[in-house]
Structure formats: C-alpha cells, structure tokens
Write a protein that holds these residues in place. Structure first.
Motif: not given
Length: 350
Positions: A281-289
């Motif tokens: 869930l942390l990664f789902a809305p991210a454009r990148g990390a």
C-alpha cells in the motif's frame, strides 16, 4: 507490473535458488525457526519467499516458532529427525545480537540435527564475537550457512573458517506479489522509504517534502497501515498467549497443520501478511521511490516500480545490487543524496 525482460531474469534467479535449496536442505520434513514477529516488512517478505520456495520444493513444515516462542522440547517433539531451517535476513553477526544468540542456542540444542541457515548477510564488528560464533557453530557436525552476497561470502570465509558456507540469492525474491495496480498516473508523489535504526547511513530520513524539484517526497519507514493495525495487534496477542507456556512450563495443545503447530503458525502468518500488505500500500500511489532498505528495493523490483536505492551502514544493498538485483531495469543504485535527488527529478519530476 514487472517488465517481460525482468520477469525472465527473475525466473532464472528463482531456478538457481531452488536448485541450491534442494541440494542443501534435501528431502524430509523441516522446522522453520526465528520466524519474524515484528513490524519489519522486509523480514516478512523474506519469510513469504521462504514459504514459497518450500512449497515449490514440496517440503513439509512440521514446526514454526519465533525467537520469543522457541522451545527446544517442542521442536524435538515435532522433529525427532529432519532438518532445522533458520530464517534468513541481515542479522548474522553482532549488529542484531539477539538473533545471533538465538541461532547459536539452536545449534547447541540440536547437535544431531541437520541445520541450514537460510540466506544471510554476514557482518561482525567484533573479531572476538566472530571467533565465538565460529567456535559454537563450527563445532556442529552438519550446519550450512547460506550467504546472499559476495562480500558476505568473503567475510564468512575469513571470520568463520570452521563453518561450511554456500551462496544463495535472497529469499524474498521468491515472493509472489499480488495483482498490483499502481495508482500513480499524473501524481507527483514520490515515496521516500528511509530507515531510522542503527543501519541508517544514507541521510534519507532527514529529507523534506520539497527535497526534489517537481515532486512531493512522502517520507516514511516500514509501518502497518492504519486500517490493518488492529489485525496486527490481535495477531501479536495470539502469538504472545502461545508464548506464555514457555514461561510457566505448561504445554498448550497444538493441533496439526500438516504436522505444524497451528496456533503459532496462524498468528505468525497473520502478522507477516499484514506487514506485506502495508508495504504494498505504501508503493501503490507513488510515481517512483527512493529507498535505503534492502527489501524496499526488492519489493519495488517485484512490483515493477522504478526506484532509486542508497546503501545502509555496512554495504548490504550495494553488495546484493552488484551481485544480482542491479540487473533489473527498474532499479538504480546511487552513492549519495545529491545524486539521488538529481536522478529522481530527471526520472519523475517532469
């Protein structure tokens, strides 16, 4: 979603890992000890990968326990013969001493069992402590240490000369991610997953939301999402209740799961499922990390998310990136914050 060329490369890594595990563990049932029972998503990802590989190999798990719930008598009852597996990760050494002492206790409790330490990074700051580990573990007649990177292999050869070691890829790469619908679209959100413990060395934990031009740096560390937190607490309570018998000397009936200890296994499964779900869930809305945790890098890779990684305090991420994960097209290793900011702006800021 992972790119086809990355999927083909991952299949090769998994095949090689399966071969090593089959040769090292051999046939027969296993006990799987030092199961993660805390909020570190990375440990849960390793655990999920371990279970996936054991399923692929058709290996029966007869007993599971975490560090606090370990009782040698329970392991002996479930496993009069067979192989004892110890959970992999990054705690073989004196940085996280509780886990090192636990594995040394297991080795001393089971001199007649085959024991396999699943893939670990090796790091001792103290030569005296390394020598002690070599003395205890090296005295076991059938112990194999699997190491997950070349520098750890070299450190093991130097610091643990009495311990048999073999190379094996990190077990988290065996995790099968769920269907993943990345929500990024036109968002400017960039996940910054920064560790805040004794392995921190990147400086990521101090970046501001406007750190990278054109992006909003959403900085956090591994944590369960709020909606699932009650499930996490409930699962920990179940596990804690099962641990009471270790203190009061009572036996709690453990119905078979295959032949495994069902209440403990169910509680540990719930904890680790919550952890992994919260990471996804942390990664789902991210454009990148941008990350400095090894298994944030692995999770992003398996989810097919482009990301930038910085190293931890003793070179753990770079070692594995240089050995094998650097061949995934979505992963970019950098050496410092300025380079990370420049690359993030170039990749996602326009």
């Amino acid at each position: 979603m992972m790119r086809p060329e990355d999927g083909a490369y991952l299949a090769g890594l998994r095949s090689a890992t399966t071969t090593v595990l089959a040769e090292t563990i051999g046939p027969g049932p296993v006990a799987l000890l030092d199961a993660p029972n805390q909020r570190n998503v990375g440990d849960s990802l390793i655990w999920a990968g371990e279970l996936a590989y054991l399923r692929r190999l058709g290996i029966e798990i007869r007993h599971v326990s975490d560090l606090r719930g370990y009782l040698a008598a329970d392991v002996r009852a479930a496993m009069p013969t067979g192989t004892i597996l110890i959970h992999g990760g990054g705690n073989f050494g004196d940085l996280w001493l509780g886990h090192q002492e636990h594995r040394e206790r297991i080795v001393q409790d089971f001199p007649g069992h085959k024991i396999v330490q699943l893939p670990q990074s090796v790091w001792f700051r103290s030569e005296r402590r390394a020598a002690e580990a070599d003395r205890i573990i090296g005295a076991h007649r059938d112990f194999t240490l699997l190491v997950r990177d070349t520098p750890s292999q070299a450190r093991a050869a130097e610091q643990l000369p009495s311990v048999r070691a073999a190379y094996c890829h990190d077990m988290a790469l065996g995790w099968e991610p769920p269907f993943f619908d990345q929500l990024a679209g036109s968002t400017r959100r960039m996940l910054v997953l920064a560790r805040a413990d004794k392995e921190n060395a990147s400086g990521l934990q101090d970046v501001a939301p406007d750190w990278a031009p054109g992006l909003v740096a959403d900085r956090t560390d591994w944590r369960p999402d709020t909606a699932a937190d009650w499930r996490h607490r409930a699962a920990r309570l179940v596990a804690t209740l099962s641990h009471q018998r270790a203190r009061v000397g009572r036996r709690m009936p453990l119905p078979a799961l295959g032949a495994a200890n069902k209440p403990v296994a169910a509680a540990l499964a719930a904890i680790n499922t919550v952890n992994i779900d919260s990471g996804v869930l942390l990664f789902a809305p991210a454009r990148g990390a941008v990350v400095d945790r090894l298994h944030a890098h692995v999770m992003a890779t398996l989810l097919g998310i482009e990301h930038i990684l910085l190293d931890n305090s003793y070179g753990k991420l770079r070692a594995i990136y240089d050995d094998y994960t650097g061949k995934f097209s979505t992963a970019h290793q950098v050496s410092g914050l300025d380079e990370a900011r420049e690359l993030a702006t170039r990749l996602w800021g326009t």
